[in-house]
Structures are given as structure tokens and as C-alpha cells.
Design an enzyme around this catalytic site. Structure first.
Site, PDB file in Angstrom:
ATOM      1  N   THR A 177       0.833  -1.197   0.000  1.00  0.00           N
ATOM      2  CA  THR A 177       0.000   0.000   0.000  1.00  0.00           C
ATOM      3  C   THR A 177       0.873   1.254   0.000  1.00  0.00           C
ATOM      4  O   THR A 177       1.988   1.230   0.482  1.00  0.00           O
ATOM      5  CB  THR A 177      -0.870  -0.053   1.272  1.00  0.00           C
ATOM      6  OG1 THR A 177      -1.817  -1.099   1.099  1.00  0.00           O
ATOM      7  CG2 THR A 177      -1.588   1.231   1.561  1.00  0.00           C
ATOM      8  N   ARG A 205     -14.137  -7.529  -0.257  1.00  0.00           N
ATOM      9  CA  ARG A 205     -13.299  -7.229   0.917  1.00  0.00           C
ATOM     10  C   ARG A 205     -12.631  -5.856   0.794  1.00  0.00           C
ATOM     11  O   ARG A 205     -12.059  -5.504  -0.216  1.00  0.00           O
ATOM     12  CB  ARG A 205     -12.233  -8.310   1.050  1.00  0.00           C
ATOM     13  CG  ARG A 205     -11.306  -8.156   2.249  1.00  0.00           C
ATOM     14  CD  ARG A 205     -10.037  -7.397   1.921  1.00  0.00           C
ATOM     15  NE  ARG A 205      -9.167  -7.288   3.089  1.00  0.00           N
ATOM     16  CZ  ARG A 205      -8.084  -6.498   3.137  1.00  0.00           C
ATOM     17  NH1 ARG A 205      -7.756  -5.766   2.102  1.00  0.00           N
ATOM     18  NH2 ARG A 205      -7.361  -6.434   4.228  1.00  0.00           N
ATOM     19  N   GLY A 207      -9.969  -3.298   3.182  1.00  0.00           N
ATOM     20  CA  GLY A 207      -9.119  -3.256   4.372  1.00  0.00           C
ATOM     21  C   GLY A 207      -9.254  -1.923   5.089  1.00  0.00           C
ATOM     22  O   GLY A 207     -10.299  -1.270   5.035  1.00  0.00           O
ATOM     23  N   GLY A 231      -4.891  -5.219   7.103  1.00  0.00           N
ATOM     24  CA  GLY A 231      -5.984  -4.264   7.298  1.00  0.00           C
ATOM     25  C   GLY A 231      -7.002  -4.648   8.349  1.00  0.00           C
ATOM     26  O   GLY A 231      -7.499  -3.788   9.089  1.00  0.00           O
TER      27      GLY A 231
HETATM   28  N1  ASP Z   1      -3.610  -2.305   4.638  1.00  0.00           N
HETATM   29  C1  ASP Z   1      -3.857  -2.867   3.338  1.00  0.00           C
HETATM   30  C2  ASP Z   1      -5.083  -3.732   3.353  1.00  0.00           C
HETATM   31  O1  ASP Z   1      -5.280  -4.466   4.305  1.00  0.00           O
HETATM   32  C3  ASP Z   1      -2.741  -3.690   2.825  1.00  0.00           C
HETATM   33  C4  ASP Z   1      -1.403  -3.016   2.800  1.00  0.00           C
HETATM   34  O2  ASP Z   1      -1.090  -2.195   3.659  1.00  0.00           O
HETATM   35  O3  ASP Z   1      -0.635  -3.324   1.869  1.00  0.00           O
HETATM   36  O4  ASP Z   1      -5.842  -3.704   2.401  1.00  0.00           O
END
Ligand code: ASP
Length: 309
Positions: A177, A205, A207, A231
Site C-alpha cells: 500500500t 473485501r 481493508g 488491514g
Molecule cells: N492495509 C492494506 C489492506 O489491508 C494492505 C497493505 O497495507 O498493503 O488492504
């Protein structure tokens, strides 16, 4: 005082899987993103514009899990999540489960500025994008072989996987992310986060990244935060808002609040990841409880710093 920090994801990074050339590509991209945001701040621009511009650059860079280069869903599509928040007005905008938009952070900003809403999802968010004149791109724009091969490795398994967690053995767990936080010369804070989520995800889904208070938060009384990590844990721990509350109600410094949440509360929860944070004085904190986090930062008079491990 002013400052900016950015991230390109945290996780269990396997140093032996990284070549010097690839590492340099990542560091160059992180540095460029900081520079883009910093130039806006130095010209007296807003923190909001700075975080949007920095995140847009990272969304366009295919090695990060956001915009082009986002992970694949179980259905071999891309569903993008993003959010942005202004610490001055406490206005926020977010989108979840959107396809075909090159820069989801700008769509989140449009939700904040051009609608009465905070969070738009799926088909409705895409209709809003078209109504606002955003170009809708084919799935092929978002395709990268790296992400597609990651999906093929796990598509017959039942779970969902954080990006890069599926191409090494033992798994190299990385959360790709992207996000940015900034303090401008007017004393305003802003935060933005953008992601493709998790490989093999289904059932719509989402996050923490599009959830205000979990993955993103900004408040001129305290700080601006953008998170990266698993997430589901970050939502349950309400990470970004918790840090702001620890500062506002318990009088902790940014550093104390970040350490408490990332290296104590989240660890006890089992939530792996990290975050970037900046406070009203321009103090910058970049805590993570994993082996690394792609990150870059610059305070008012400093040079640009980048780091991975
Ligand atoms: N926080 C993000 C999610 O759960 C994933 C990430 O940080 O790469 O969608």
C-alpha cells in the site's frame, strides 16, 4: 514548520530476494514522491495537494500495490481502495472496491470536495467517477506479470494474501500500500492512503486503507497518519484515530503514541505493519513492527531521506 513523509508498504522483507538494482528503483521512486509533495509545500501549497500528488506518483509506479501494479482479486480483476483527509476542516473522502481508475486517491478527493459523502463503494463509486469526468481504463492498464503470477500461486487456496507474501518460500510478507502525510506552511495537516488490498481477495473485501480513523486520519489538533499492514487488524485497533486520541486526550507525544499503538497494542493483537505520522510541529514518526517499511521523508530544512529496512 512543514514536512512530508510517504510510505510504499511494510512487511517481512527478505533482503536476499532484493537485488541492488531493484532496491535502487524503489529508493528512487520513494525519493521522487517526497520531492513532488515537498515542491508543493515549498511553494506555499496545501498539505492536501501535497499528499494527493505524492500518492498519485506512487499509484503510477508499478512496483507498489496501488493504482497500476495493484494486486489481483480472486476473479482476476483489480478492486482499489483509497482515502484522504484534511486536518484543518476534518473533511474526508474515500472509495472502496473501485475498478478502472488510475488514481484512486484523486477520486477519494473528489468524494470529499464534490459530494456530501465520505465513502463511496463499488459500482456507485464508479458511476460517481464517470459523472466527475474521470477516465475509466481497461483492466489491462493495471496488469503486471508479477501480481498475476502471485495470484496464480494462491488462487486455489482459501485465504487472502498480502501482496508479495506469495512468491517466496518461506513467504516474504510485504504490504505494498502507499500513503503520504504532510504539514504545510499554513499549519494544516493532511493524510492520504491508496491500495489494491490483498491478493485473492473476494466478496468485496476492503481493508483499513479506505476507512477514516483506521488506515487514514488527519486532525490539526494532533497529527496526520497513513497506515500499511494487515488491514483487518488495523480496522479493529482503529489505529490512526487511536494515535490522535492518545495525543489529544492523554497528552502523549507523537513518538509515544506511535510506539504504544504500533509496537505494543498492534503486536499484542497480532497485527503486522507500520505507519507514517507527522504532528503539528513537523515532528515525523515512521514506526513499524515488521522487518521493513518502504519510506521517505523530509522536514522543512532537511534533505530527502529514504529507507526500506
Ligand atoms: N492495509 C492494506 C489492506 O489491508 C494492505 C497493505 O497495507 O498493503 O488492504
Amino acid at each position: 514548520m512543514s514536512g512530508i513523509a510517504i510510505h510504499g508498504g511494510a512487511g517481512t522483507l527478505d533482503r536476499s530476494a532484493m537485488t541492488p538494482e531493484l532496491e535502487q528503483q524503489y529508493l528512487n521512486a520513494l525519493s521522487a514522491a517526497v520531492s513532488i509533495g515537498d515542491q508543493i509545500i515549498q511553494k506555499n501549497g496545501s498539505a492536501l495537494d501535497a499528499v494527493e500528488a505524492a500518492v498519485k506518483y506512487l499509484e503510477d509506479f508499478p512496483l507498489f500495490n496501488a493504482g497500476k501494479g495493484a494486486v489481483f482479486t480472486h476473479d482476476k480483476t483489480h478492486e482499489l481502495d483509497a482515502s484522504i483527509m484534511c486536518g484543518n476542516t476534518l473533511k474526508a473522502g474515500a472509495i472502496a472496491g473501485v475498478s478502472g481508475i488510475a488514481n484512486p486517491v484523486s477520486l477519494a478527493k473528489a468524494v470529499m470536495e464534490k459530494s456530501d459523502h465520505v465513502l463511496l463503494c463499488g459500482i456507485g463509486a464508479m458511476k460517481f467517477a464517470e459523472f466527475q469526468g474521470f477516465e475509466v481504463l481497461p483492466e489491462s492498464y493495471f496488469h503486471t506479470d508479477l501480481r498475476y503470477n502471485q495470484l496464480l500461486q494462491v488462487i486455489h487456496e482459501d485465504g487472502i494474501f498480502l501482496d508479495h507474501s506469495v512468491h517466496t518460500d518461506p513467504p516474504d510478507k510485504k504490504f505494498g500500500t502507499v500513503g503520504a502525510v504532510a504539514l504545510d506552511k499554513h499549519g494544516n495537516l493532511a493524510a492520504a492512503t491508496s491500495t489494491g488490498g490483498m491478493t485473492n481477495k473476494r466478496w468485496g473485501r476492503a481493508g483499513d486503507s479506505p476507512i477514516i480513523g483506521a488506515g487514514t486520519y488527519a486532525n490539526n489538533n494532533t497529527c496526520a497518519i497513513s497506515c500499511t499492514g494487515h488491514g483487518e487488524f488495523f480496522i479493529r485497533a482503529v489505529v490512526a484515530y487511536d494515535i490522535s486520541c492518545l495525543m489529544e486526550y492523554a497528552g502523549l507525544t507523537l513518538e509515544e503514541a506511535c510506539q504504544k499503538v504500533v509496537n505494543d497494542k498492534l503486536v499484542k493483537f497480532g497485527g503486522e505493519g507500520g505507519l507514517i505520522a507527522i504532528d503539528t510541529k513537523g515532528n515525523i514518526c515512521l514506526p513499524f513492527n515488521s522487518t521493513g517499511m518502504y519510506r521517505g521523508w523530509k522536514s522543512e530544512s532537511s534533505e530527502i531521506f529514504t529507507a526500506i529496512y
